[in-house]
Structures are given as C-alpha cells and as structure tokens.
Design an enzyme around this catalytic site. Structure first.
Site, mmCIF file in Angstrom:
data_model
loop_
_atom_site.group_PDB
_atom_site.id
_atom_site.type_symbol
_atom_site.label_atom_id
_atom_site.label_comp_id
_atom_site.label_asym_id
_atom_site.label_seq_id
_atom_site.Cartn_x
_atom_site.Cartn_y
_atom_site.Cartn_z
ATOM 1 N N ASP A 4 32.135 8.150 52.963
ATOM 2 C CA ASP A 4 33.187 7.797 51.996
ATOM 3 C C ASP A 4 32.753 7.800 50.526
ATOM 4 O O ASP A 4 33.153 6.914 49.750
ATOM 5 C CB ASP A 4 33.774 6.422 52.357
ATOM 6 C CG ASP A 4 34.397 6.396 53.747
ATOM 7 O OD1 ASP A 4 34.433 7.450 54.403
ATOM 8 O OD2 ASP A 4 34.831 5.307 54.179
ATOM 9 N N LYS A 109 39.133 9.922 57.996
ATOM 10 C CA LYS A 109 39.204 8.802 58.948
ATOM 11 C C LYS A 109 40.186 7.748 58.425
ATOM 12 O O LYS A 109 40.170 7.418 57.242
ATOM 13 C CB LYS A 109 37.814 8.203 59.184
ATOM 14 C CG LYS A 109 37.159 7.562 57.976
ATOM 15 C CD LYS A 109 35.774 7.058 58.361
ATOM 16 C CE LYS A 109 35.050 6.328 57.259
ATOM 17 N NZ LYS A 109 35.695 5.131 56.730
ATOM 18 N N LYS A 112 37.841 1.981 59.091
ATOM 19 C CA LYS A 112 36.557 1.713 58.457
ATOM 20 C C LYS A 112 35.443 2.387 59.240
ATOM 21 O O LYS A 112 34.578 3.039 58.671
ATOM 22 C CB LYS A 112 36.370 0.214 58.303
ATOM 23 C CG LYS A 112 37.437 -0.358 57.360
ATOM 24 C CD LYS A 112 37.362 -1.843 57.191
ATOM 25 C CE LYS A 112 38.389 -2.311 56.160
ATOM 26 N NZ LYS A 112 39.796 -2.063 56.554
ATOM 27 N N VAL A 137 29.173 4.441 51.111
ATOM 28 C CA VAL A 137 29.766 3.175 50.661
ATOM 29 C C VAL A 137 30.941 2.777 51.553
ATOM 30 O O VAL A 137 31.586 3.626 52.169
ATOM 31 C CB VAL A 137 30.257 3.306 49.203
ATOM 32 C CG1 VAL A 137 29.074 3.604 48.288
ATOM 33 C CG2 VAL A 137 31.326 4.371 49.025
ATOM 34 N N CYS A 142 32.513 0.141 55.481
ATOM 35 C CA CYS A 142 32.589 1.353 56.310
ATOM 36 C C CYS A 142 31.248 1.798 56.876
ATOM 37 O O CYS A 142 31.191 2.334 57.981
ATOM 38 C CB CYS A 142 33.252 2.469 55.533
ATOM 39 S SG CYS A 142 35.009 2.122 55.252
ATOM 40 N N GLN A 182 16.484 -8.862 64.402
ATOM 41 C CA GLN A 182 16.354 -8.914 65.861
ATOM 42 C C GLN A 182 15.839 -7.576 66.409
ATOM 43 O O GLN A 182 16.319 -7.067 67.428
ATOM 44 C CB GLN A 182 17.692 -9.272 66.511
ATOM 45 C CG GLN A 182 18.312 -10.560 65.956
ATOM 46 C CD GLN A 182 19.645 -10.873 66.596
ATOM 47 O OE1 GLN A 182 19.733 -11.097 67.801
ATOM 48 N NE2 GLN A 182 20.690 -10.880 65.789
HETATM 49 N N1 TIU Z 1 34.685 3.016 52.729
HETATM 50 C C1 TIU Z 1 34.829 1.688 52.684
HETATM 51 O O1 TIU Z 1 33.842 0.961 52.712
HETATM 52 N N2 TIU Z 1 36.123 1.184 52.541
HETATM 53 C C2 TIU Z 1 36.430 0.005 51.910
HETATM 54 O O2 TIU Z 1 37.600 -0.362 51.812
HETATM 55 N N3 TIU Z 1 35.386 -0.696 51.366
HETATM 56 C C3 TIU Z 1 35.471 -1.824 50.615
HETATM 57 O O3 TIU Z 1 34.419 -2.399 50.315
HETATM 58 N N4 TIU Z 1 36.647 -2.270 50.196
#
Ligand code: TIU
Length: 199
Positions: A4, A109, A112, A137, A142, A182
C-alpha cells in the site's frame, strides 16, 4: 510484498490525511523501500505491490469501514487526488518512487490484510512461494494484518524494519516487537542493510 505505498496514504489530501494523520511520518520508509525493491528486482524475486482501494460503486466497502470515525472526508468522497481510496483514481496509485514495473504483480485489495478478497493465496501457491519479505505502510494496520494472515497460511515472513512506517512512530516499533516476540510468533524483522548483507 510491498504493501500500500499509495498516494492516498503518503501524500497530503488522501485517505490517510482525511483520518487526521500527519502523513509526513511515512516518508522515512520510502528510500529503504526503494532500495529493497531495486534489490529484489536484481535478485529476480517475485514482487507483489498491493493497493488498498474500493470499486467506484463502493460495493466492496463495508458501511462499517466507510462510517468509522469522524474523518474530514469519507471513502468515495471527492478530494484533490480524485475520489478517496477508489481504484483508478490518482490517489489510489502508487507513489512515483515505488511504481511497479511492467510485469510485476499489482493486487487491489478491499481490506487491510492482502489475502482477504484477493487472488494472493492462489498466486503464491501457483508460484511455489514459501517465504515472504514485507515492506510498506502502515506497519500496525495493513502490514501487520497481512503478516498475520500469512502466518496462519504457513508462510515464513520477514519485515524490513526501515522500509515500513506508521503515522504513529511508536506503533511501528510496537508492531515490530509484537511480530518478533515469542521466537517470531508472527515473523521476523531486520533492516534492509542486514538483508542485503545476507544475500
Ligand atoms: N494500508 C493501511 O495500512 N491502511 C490504513 O488504513 N492504515 C492506517 O494506518 N490508517
């Protein structure tokens, strides 16, 4: 697995900022992610770029996701980069530094986790893949969701710790701690330099 790295998350005026986030926190991951991508291309590894986005008619966006919180703009609303988090709009595209090359796999997608509502499981099986390298990110949303889904499906996963970022830097660190705790309950983590040195 490049998760993403889209304008909607990294640039002002997109989904991330509409949720009230300071998107500048994500920039630090861009150069390491680009170095990782160049390395993976040179190694001949299969590369999957995911993008979180929804169909223009929002048929794959649960109302609970659209209505959550008090965003300044909701998914599907018009913004400076087109409709927020809608597939095909400029905001849903990848940031220029991390644009996919022709032939690389791009997976849209709706959720998440990258396994939910996508062909990812079938693709990885077809390719005979057993180990995954993650970047992107946000770490605790995600990226972590996808790593947990991968863990349940039997994949060994490594997160490149400097090629991932969160709007909340301490969440990035906590998510990495949770993943590797762990004995690697979800997976492992290492900075790109260590991965490069290993191989
Ligand atoms: N790609 C992803 O992490 N989607 C989110 O909405 N992340 C947030 O941190 N909001």
């Amino acid at each position: 697995m490049m998760i993403d790295m889209q304008r909607d998350f990294l640039e002002p005026g997109g989904f991330g900022e509409s949720l009230g986030n300071d998107v500048s926190h994500l920039r630090a991951a861009v150069a390491p992610a680009r170095a990782l991508l160049d390395w993976a291309r040179a190694q001949g590894l299969r590369i999957v770029h995911t993008k979180e986005c929804h169909r223009p008619d929002l048929s794959d966006c649960p109302p609970a996701k659209r209505e959550r919180g008090l965003p300044s703009q909701r998914i599907g609303d018009p913004g400076p980069m087109g409709r927020i988090l809608i597939d095909g709009e400029p905001g849903s595209d990848f940031i220029p530094e991390l644009s996919p090359l022709p032939g690389e796999c791009v997976l849209a997608k709706p959720g998440k986790g990258a396994f939910y509502g996508t062909e990812l499981s079938r693709l990885l099986t077809d390719w005979g893949v057993e180990r995954l390298i993650f970047a992107g990110v946000t770490t605790e949303v995600c990226v972590q969701s996808t790593m947990r889904e991968a863990n349940d499906r039997g994949y060994d996963s490594l997160l490149v710790s400097d090629a991932t970022a969160s709007y909340f830097p301490h969440f990035r660190d906590s998510a990495i701690e949770m993943i590797v705790a762990q004995g690697g309950i979800v997976g492992w983590a290492a900075p790109f330099a260590l991965l490069q040195a290993a191989g």
